[in-house]
Structures are given as structure tokens and as C-alpha cells.
Scaffold this motif. Structure first.
Motif, PDB file in Angstrom:
ATOM      1  N   PHE A 191       0.863  -1.181   0.000  1.00 37.75           N
ATOM      2  CA  PHE A 191       0.000   0.000   0.000  1.00 37.75           C
ATOM      3  C   PHE A 191       0.900   1.232   0.000  1.00 37.75           C
ATOM      4  N   PHE A 192       0.873   1.998  -1.118  1.00 37.02           N
ATOM      5  CA  PHE A 192       1.759   3.147  -1.275  1.00 37.02           C
ATOM      6  C   PHE A 192       0.920   4.423  -1.220  1.00 37.02           C
ATOM      7  N   LEU A 193       1.373   5.397  -0.411  1.00 37.15           N
ATOM      8  CA  LEU A 193       0.651   6.656  -0.231  1.00 37.15           C
ATOM      9  C   LEU A 193       1.586   7.829  -0.471  1.00 37.15           C
ATOM     10  N   ASP A 194       1.023   8.923  -1.005  1.00 42.58           N
ATOM     11  CA  ASP A 194       1.820  10.115  -1.299  1.00 42.58           C
ATOM     12  C   ASP A 194       0.992  11.357  -0.992  1.00 42.58           C
ATOM     13  N   ILE A 195       1.573  12.291  -0.226  1.00 40.48           N
ATOM     14  CA  ILE A 195       0.906  13.557   0.081  1.00 40.48           C
ATOM     15  C   ILE A 195       1.116  14.505  -1.097  1.00 40.48           C
ATOM     16  N   VAL A 196       0.022  14.984  -1.677  1.00 43.69           N
ATOM     17  CA  VAL A 196       0.086  15.826  -2.873  1.00 43.69           C
ATOM     18  C   VAL A 196       0.659  17.198  -2.520  1.00 43.69           C
ATOM     19  N   GLU A 197       1.641  17.644  -3.350  1.00 50.36           N
ATOM     20  CA  GLU A 197       2.264  18.971  -3.220  1.00 50.36           C
ATOM     21  C   GLU A 197       2.843  19.197  -1.824  1.00 50.36           C
ATOM     22  N   ASN A 230      20.178   0.903   9.158  1.00 54.51           N
ATOM     23  CA  ASN A 230      20.025   0.931  10.612  1.00 54.51           C
ATOM     24  C   ASN A 230      19.682  -0.435  11.195  1.00 54.51           C
ATOM     25  N   GLY A 231      19.671  -1.440  10.342  1.00 58.95           N
ATOM     26  CA  GLY A 231      19.359  -2.779  10.814  1.00 58.95           C
ATOM     27  C   GLY A 231      17.876  -3.041  10.964  1.00 58.95           C
ATOM     28  N   GLN A 232      17.052  -2.146  10.429  1.00 60.96           N
ATOM     29  CA  GLN A 232      15.612  -2.311  10.515  1.00 60.96           C
ATOM     30  C   GLN A 232      15.084  -3.035   9.274  1.00 60.96           C
ATOM     31  N   PRO A 233      13.950  -3.753   9.404  1.00 61.39           N
ATOM     32  CA  PRO A 233      13.393  -4.475   8.251  1.00 61.39           C
ATOM     33  C   PRO A 233      13.036  -3.514   7.123  1.00 61.39           C
ATOM     34  N   ASN A 234      13.290  -3.943   5.911  1.00 57.26           N
ATOM     35  CA  ASN A 234      13.000  -3.138   4.734  1.00 57.26           C
ATOM     36  C   ASN A 234      12.557  -4.076   3.619  1.00 57.26           C
ATOM     37  N   ILE A 235      11.983  -3.516   2.576  1.00 61.72           N
ATOM     38  CA  ILE A 235      11.540  -4.326   1.447  1.00 61.72           C
ATOM     39  C   ILE A 235      12.019  -3.685   0.157  1.00 61.72           C
ATOM     40  N   VAL A 236      12.362  -4.513  -0.794  1.00 60.10           N
ATOM     41  CA  VAL A 236      12.742  -4.067  -2.132  1.00 60.10           C
ATOM     42  C   VAL A 236      12.118  -5.042  -3.118  1.00 60.10           C
ATOM     43  N   GLY A 237      12.040  -4.631  -4.368  1.00 64.96           N
ATOM     44  CA  GLY A 237      11.532  -5.537  -5.383  1.00 64.96           C
ATOM     45  C   GLY A 237      10.439  -4.919  -6.229  1.00 64.96           C
ATOM     46  N   ASP A 238       9.975  -5.715  -7.191  1.00 68.57           N
ATOM     47  CA  ASP A 238       8.992  -5.227  -8.156  1.00 68.57           C
ATOM     48  C   ASP A 238       7.644  -4.933  -7.501  1.00 68.57           C
ATOM     49  N   GLY A 239       7.324  -5.616  -6.424  1.00 70.88           N
ATOM     50  CA  GLY A 239       6.029  -5.400  -5.769  1.00 70.88           C
ATOM     51  C   GLY A 239       5.852  -3.974  -5.300  1.00 70.88           C
ATOM     52  N   ILE A 240       6.878  -3.414  -4.660  1.00 71.08           N
ATOM     53  CA  ILE A 240       6.770  -2.040  -4.161  1.00 71.08           C
ATOM     54  C   ILE A 240       6.930  -1.032  -5.292  1.00 71.08           C
ATOM     55  N   ASN A 241       7.727  -1.376  -6.314  1.00 76.05           N
ATOM     56  CA  ASN A 241       7.910  -0.463  -7.446  1.00 76.05           C
ATOM     57  C   ASN A 241       6.599  -0.270  -8.219  1.00 76.05           C
ATOM     58  N   VAL A 242       5.900  -1.377  -8.470  1.00 73.96           N
ATOM     59  CA  VAL A 242       4.630  -1.274  -9.190  1.00 73.96           C
ATOM     60  C   VAL A 242       3.587  -0.532  -8.346  1.00 73.96           C
ATOM     61  N   ALA A 243       3.601  -0.751  -7.037  1.00 66.23           N
ATOM     62  CA  ALA A 243       2.671  -0.034  -6.167  1.00 66.23           C
ATOM     63  C   ALA A 243       2.879   1.473  -6.278  1.00 66.23           C
ATOM     64  N   GLN A 244       4.144   1.891  -6.377  1.00 67.67           N
ATOM     65  CA  GLN A 244       4.427   3.315  -6.525  1.00 67.67           C
ATOM     66  C   GLN A 244       3.952   3.835  -7.879  1.00 67.67           C
ATOM     67  N   ARG A 245       4.126   3.023  -8.933  1.00 69.46           N
ATOM     68  CA  ARG A 245       3.667   3.436 -10.265  1.00 69.46           C
ATOM     69  C   ARG A 245       2.133   3.569 -10.280  1.00 69.46           C
ATOM     70  N   VAL A 246       1.443   2.602  -9.697  1.00 71.01           N
ATOM     71  CA  VAL A 246      -0.026   2.646  -9.666  1.00 71.01           C
ATOM     72  C   VAL A 246      -0.503   3.864  -8.885  1.00 71.01           C
ATOM     73  N   MET A 247       0.168   4.150  -7.772  1.00 67.78           N
ATOM     74  CA  MET A 247      -0.177   5.339  -6.999  1.00 67.78           C
ATOM     75  C   MET A 247       0.007   6.604  -7.833  1.00 67.78           C
ATOM     76  N   GLY A 248       1.023   6.636  -8.672  1.00 67.23           N
ATOM     77  CA  GLY A 248       1.275   7.805  -9.504  1.00 67.23           C
ATOM     78  C   GLY A 248       0.180   8.056 -10.527  1.00 67.23           C
ATOM     79  N   PHE A 249      -0.566   7.013 -10.907  1.00 72.67           N
ATOM     80  CA  PHE A 249      -1.671   7.186 -11.857  1.00 72.67           C
ATOM     81  C   PHE A 249      -2.942   7.719 -11.195  1.00 72.67           C
ATOM     82  N   ALA A 250      -3.017   7.687  -9.877  1.00 78.07           N
ATOM     83  CA  ALA A 250      -4.245   8.052  -9.161  1.00 78.07           C
ATOM     84  C   ALA A 250      -4.427   9.562  -9.115  1.00 78.07           C
ATOM     85  N   ASP A 251      -5.686   9.969  -9.114  1.00 79.61           N
ATOM     86  CA  ASP A 251      -6.010  11.373  -8.880  1.00 79.61           C
ATOM     87  C   ASP A 251      -5.948  11.657  -7.384  1.00 79.61           C
TER      88      ASP A 251
END
Length: 395
Positions: A14-20, A112-133
Motif C-alpha cells: 500500500f503506497f501513499l503520497d501527500i500531494v504537493e 540501521n538494521g531495521q526491516p526493509n523491502i525491495v523488489g517489483d512489488g513495491i515499485n509497481v505499487a508506486q507506479r499505480v499510486m502515480g496514476f491516481a487522482d
């Protein structure tokens, strides 16, 4: 969590972005981020800590749900509900775009030794978020295919938006979460509010009318959604009963409209010419009308007298001198409503219709009797050629 590190898994992101966000002042950014974090905390509070990984992206966040894929959908709906509830009451206005994807990610540790995620799953989520109004929630085709199979209610929540191409010329089929007529964005409400604040005259009234209309559409869509949801939850016999009632109601309405449309026309009133001979005679003056009333009273008195007086025939309107005593004096009678006239103890008739008596000159005893009232007794002294008027009303 330790067992999952450095492993590739399939999860929903689930990817979220604050507009402006970057265009705001420092104070504005702090206000936006505090409210954003508060809403996001509410959205994911029911998800176990070990089943989620939260990444702060500065102007938003990315959350990986390692458990149920429904968690991402519920979080998105909660986040959108909080944003819509806030509306334009806070400054600056919090506007957010959201996207969800189901895909492969690798769990790693950050610097910092904290859990993180990488991969196509998060990249596509960001792309889909970018298409949203602004204020809209979009999901990828992979997430839609998975979650829509869980229940018919979920499948009815999505609406296909078509295929979008990202900056890497990669096609993404996206679906929007929401119902027709939903306020999936606060951008429109913000624009309308600005029109109300900066307009005058008829433009101000028009902007207010648009806000009322938009609110009405939202309420109708909400009722429709609840009705459809309730209909899906009831049993088959209950659905049959509801549809039967609806069909009967629709048939009754159609039948009523049909009868109304085919009712016989009211015949037109024909105008008939009235000749002079056909015209009713109207009273010309008050005396004429009064005489008509007197005649009616006389008729009623005559009928009543016939009932009261037995064995006495109605006398003529004028008793001649030969019928009385042969005297030349005339006694005029005006009795209301009626009375039996006795002259010297002899019944002369009933007045009305008796109006006059001819008597000889001299002294006479006159009595007028009505069974419902006291007897009127008078002594008259008649002179030759004299006219005596007796007027009495029994009351």
C-alpha cells in the motif's frame, strides 16, 4: 520476522503520497505529516505488528502487508474515509494519492538494521499510486484478480480504469476503488469551497448550489451502496420476497398511470340559448318578494287549519252581508299564522284565507282562536260604511 529476512515473498503493498507536500512551508509540512501519520495509524491498528512493514518515504509511506491481502484494502478504505471526514476544515488541506499492488518483494535490513523491502512489488505499487487522482485509490490488475475472488462484495467495489503506461513504457491495468457517485477525491470539494469564498452575487449562489447538489449525489450513492450490500447478505427466499414486493409496486404504479392516461374525457357542457319566454320571472321589488312569502305562509296556515278545525268548511275570502247580518260595516282581518274567527259566538271561518267580514252596525263580540295560543277577544262597534282593521299575530 527473522525467518523471513532475505527471502522473496508475495505480499500486498500500500503506497501513499501527500500531494504537493514539498511546496508547503515547514510548518505546513509538519501539520500535514502529523495528520497523515494519525490517519495511517488508525488505518493499520488492527494489523499485527509482525504482519506489516512500514517505510517512511518523507512525503508519504509504503506499507507491506505480509499476512492477509485484505489488510491493504481495509487500510485504504479507512484512510480514504478519514480524509473525506476531514474535508476542508483543516489548513493546509491534506490531499493524498494511494495505490495498491500484489507482487514479489524481498525482505532485507536497511542501514540501521531495521526491516526493509525491495523488489517489483513495491515499485509497481508506486507506479499505480502515480496514476491516481487526488484522493483516489487505484489497484493493480494482480491485486484486483486476487482480492475480487474472495467475495462478491469486494468484486463490486472496483471499477476498471483502463491501461496506463509508466515512464519506463510499461503497461499497467488499473482499477479504482469506489462506487459511481462516490467522492473519491476531496479535490472537487476544495475547489467548490474556494469558489464560494472568492465569488459574489449569482456566482456565489451557483457555487453553493453545486455543493448541495454534490452532497445530495453522495448521499444517494451511499444509500444505494448500503441497499445493494444488504441485498447481497440476505437469503434467497428473502431476495425473492423483496423482488416480489418491488414487482407488485412497479405494476401498481404502471397500472395507475395507464388508467390515468385512458380515463374517459369529461363531456363538454353545451350552451343552450335562452329565449325571452324561457327566462324565469325575477322579483322586481321587495314588496313583491314579501307578498310571495305571505302567500306561502297562507298556504301553510290553510293546511294547518284544515287539521285543527273539523266539520267547518273553508269560507270564501269575503262573507257577504246576507251571510252574516246584512250590515254595511266591513271588518278586515290580518291574522298570523292562522285563527278561527267567531262573531258573536258563531264561527265565520278561518283566517287566512278569510280576509273580510261584513257586519251590521252596532256592537259585536269578535273572538279569534288558535289552539296553541290564548284566545283574542275584542268588542267592536260598527258604524254604517265603516272599515275596521283587526291585525293580530299569535306568538
Amino acid at each position: 520476522m527473522e525467518q523471513r529476512n532475505n527471502k522473496t515473498i508475495i505480499c500486498s503493498v500500500f503506497f501513499l503520497d501527500i500531494v504537493e507536500y514539498s511546496k508547503k512551508s515547514v510548518a505546513g509540512q509538519i501539520s500535514l505529516k502529523e495528520r497523515f501519520n494519525a490517519f495511517l495509524s488508525i488505518a493499520i491498528r488492527d494489523v499485527p505488528v509482525n504482519d506489516r512493514i512500514i517505510l517512511d518515504t518523507g512525503d508519504g509511506a509504503a506499507i507491506s502487508f505480509l499476512g492477509d491481502i485484505e489488510d491493504a484494502l481495509q487500510a485504504a478504505l479507512s484512510m480514504r474515509s478519514s480524509l473525506l471526514g476531514e474535508g476542508v476544515r483543516m489548513e493546509p488541506t491534506l490531499l493524498v494519492r494511494m495505490g495498491i499492488n500484489l507482487g514479489p518483494v524481498r525482505l532485507v535490513k536497511d542501514i540501521n538494521g531495521q526491516p526493509n523491502i525491495v523488489g517489483d512489488g513495491i515499485n509497481v505499487a508506486q507506479r499505480v499510486m502515480g496514476f491516481a487522482d487526488t484522493g483516489q485509490v487505484l489497484v493493480s490488475r494482480s491485486y484486483y484478480d486476487a482480492v475480487s475472488r474472495l467475495s462478491s462484495e469486494y468484486s463490486g467495489m472496483f471499477h476498471y480504469q483502463g491501461s496506463r503506461t509508466d515512464k519506463h513504457v510499461r503497461e499497467h491495468e488499473v482499477y479504482a476503488i469506489g462506487y459511481p457517485g462516490d467522492f473519491t477525491s476531496t479535490q472537487r470539494s476544495v475547489a467548490l469551497q474556494e469558489q464560494v469564498e472568492h465569488s459574489t452575487g449569482w456566482r456565489h449562489v451557483l457555487a453553493q448550489s453545486q455543493i448541495v447538489w454534490a452532497s445530495s449525489i453522495h448521499q444517494v450513492a451511499l444509500w444505494e451502496r448500503r441497499g445493494i450490500s444488504a441485498f447481497r447478505r440476505i437469503t434467497t427466499p428473502q431476495k425473492v420476497a423483496v423482488l416480489s414486493v418491488a414487482a407488485i409496486f412497479a405494476f401498481s404504479m404502471m397500472l395507475g398511470i395507464y388508467k390515468l392516461a385512458h380515463r374517459p374525457a369529461v363531456p363538454a357542457v353545451k350552451k343552450v340559448a335562452v329565449t325571452a319566454s324561457d327566462k324565469p320571472t325575477l322579483p322586481m321589488s321587495a314588496p313583491v318578494a314579501a307578498s310571495a312569502v305571505v302567500v306561502d305562509a297562507q298556504k301553510a296556515a290553510e293546511i294547518e287549519a284544515n287539521k285543527k278545525v273539523q266539520g267547518v268548511k273553508q269560507s270564501s275570502r269575503v262573507r257577504t252581508l246576507a251571510e252574516t247580518t246584512g250590515g254595511p260595516a266591513v271588518v278586515g282581518l290580518s291574522i298570523v299564522p292562522w285563527g278561527e274567527v267567531y262573531l258573536d259566538g258563531v264561527l265565520q271561518g278561518v283566517s287566512p284565507p278569510l280576509l273580510e267580514l261584513q257586519v251590521v252596525s252596532g256592537q259585536h263580540k269578535l273572538e279569534i282562536r288558535n289552539s296553541n295560543f290564548p284566545v283574542l277577544k275584542q268588542t267592536i262597534k260598527a258604524k254604517p260604511g265603516e272599515k275596521i282593521k283587526i291585525k293580530h299575530s299569535f306568538k
